[in-house]
Design a protein around this motif. Structure first.
Motif, short mmCIF file in Angstrom:
data_model
loop_
_atom_site.label_atom_id
_atom_site.label_comp_id
_atom_site.label_asym_id
_atom_site.label_seq_id
_atom_site.Cartn_x
_atom_site.Cartn_y
_atom_site.Cartn_z
N THR A 52 1.24 2.74 -0.44
CA THR A 52 1.65 4.10 -0.83
C THR A 52 2.61 4.71 0.18
O THR A 52 3.37 5.60 -0.16
N ASN A 62 0.25 9.36 -5.47
CA ASN A 62 0.33 7.89 -5.47
C ASN A 62 -1.06 7.26 -5.32
O ASN A 62 -1.39 6.29 -5.99
N SER B 89 6.52 8.33 -9.47
CA SER B 89 5.31 7.79 -8.83
C SER B 89 4.50 7.01 -9.85
O SER B 89 4.02 5.91 -9.57
N MET B 93 3.98 3.17 -9.26
CA MET B 93 2.63 2.76 -8.88
C MET B 93 1.98 1.90 -9.95
O MET B 93 1.24 0.96 -9.64
#
Lengths: 179, 175
Positions: A52, A62, B89, B93
């Motif tokens: 992250t 995240n 994100s 991710m």
């Protein structure tokens, strides 16, 4: 369904108590996801912190996506992310609505006169802390100086500077060092 | 371009390039705010102060606030900016979680971090230089407050909330 709800609530908590910036909350996250809910192992947790950090975006967000995904896939990550983002949304909305009504009061303007210069110090302090932790040498200190001059002096977009930094770091790593 | 679309594009870019946490995101937001003339320097400084005071992440708070203000006090503007800043994100991710085994202990990860750390320092330094202006520093009292706040924050690790509240009270008294 219970697990989705648990993910959501846990990250509402984390999103509400990111006091002191992203990395200061690592112990709280560890307590919630490793010790309390046992969603990931301690090793996975350390991997997650490393990953992250190298990924753009809000750190807590995240983390929420990572944990949500580990526990319940993409839907799980949506629940966790939503939980993490909602406190900011409602807290800021409440403040913004209140603030736009009171902004023009002389008393508010007077206290803001005191607050504004302090904001500069509150960015300078973490910057210096990061700089000291980065273990800059006489050679590498040139990197932040060039970045500063490019952005402030030449008006280069910070996004371009970040891109150059990443490419530079990758080139540094893949270049074989003579022993 | 419609303000909502503008907000979405700007904050998506900010989310995509916001390496290194909240303060990088702040400096990216500052650039977008100035390019689009969404608000004045001092309004931006106020938003930074408020984002630092709230217990939630600085990046999501600042995005919500700028979205609200730039759209002329619209909740939809706030929601769009917040969604746009976290969308990159989510995409990145999700992909990483799929391919996590490939990434683990990867040298490229190390390379990215090696390049980022010193760069982010420069980003923060530039943000500080932008904020040192006649709107932020109105007189010598501003300079003293800034120095005291720096000592409190750096040396004594006083939480930003208390520094900001104290500065607000002092401002109320001396101005």
């Amino acid at each position: 369904m219970k697990l989705y709800f648990q993910l959501f609530i846990t990250f509402v908590k984390i999103g509400m108590f990111t006091i002191g910036g992203g990395y200061a909350m690592i112990p709280l996250i560890e307590l919630e996801v490793v010790e309390r809910h046992k969603w990931i192992s301690r090793d996975e947790f350390l991997d997650m912190i490393a990953i992250t950090q190298a990924v753009p975006g809000v750190f807590a967000i995240n983390v929420s996506i990572f944990i949500g995904s580990r526990v319940r896939g993409t839907i799980g990550s949506l629940f966790a992310m939503l939980g993490c983002a909602l406190p900011s949304f409602f807290i800021i909305l409440a403040i913004a609505i209140f603030f736009s009504d009171y902004k023009n009061y002389p008393a508010v303007e007077r206290s803001l006169k005191g607050v504004r210069p302090v904001v500069v110090a509150l960015i300078a302090a973490p910057m210096l802390r990061i700089a000291l932790n980065a273990k800059l040498t006489r050679k590498t200190i040139i990197i932040p100086i060039i970045a500063t001059l490019a952005i402030f002096g030449l008006g280069v977009s910070p996004m371009i500077v970040i891109g150059v930094g990443i490419v530079g770091g990758l080139l540094w790593i893949i270049t074989p060092t003579p022993n | 371009m419609h303000i909502y679309l503008q907000l979405f594009v700007s904050f998506f870019k900010i989310g995509l390039f916001g390496f290194g946490g909240g303060y990088t995101i702040l400096s990216l937001i500052h650039k977008e705010v100035m390019v689009h003339h969404w608000m004045t320097q001092s309004e931006f400084t106020d938003i930074v102060a408020i984002s630092q005071m709230t217990p939630s992440p600085i990046g999501t708070c600042a995005a919500t606030y700028v979205g609200y203000t730039a759209s002329g006090g619209n909740v939809a503007g706030a929601a769009i900016a917040l969604i746009a800043v976290i969308l990159p994100s989510f995409i990145i991710m999700t992909l990483i979680c799929r391919f996590i085994l490939v990434l683990k202990g990867n040298r490229f990860l190390e390379g990215i971090l090696t390049g980022l750390r010193p760069t982010v320092i420069g980003l923060l330094a530039a943000a500080i230089l932008f904020l040192i202006n006649s709107e932020t520093f109105v007189d010598y009292i501003s300079v003293i407050l800034c120095i005291l706040a720096f000592i409190a924050s750096f040396k004594y690790k006083v939480h930003p909330i208390f520094v900001i509240i104290a500065a607000g009270i002092i401002g109320l008294i001396v101005y």
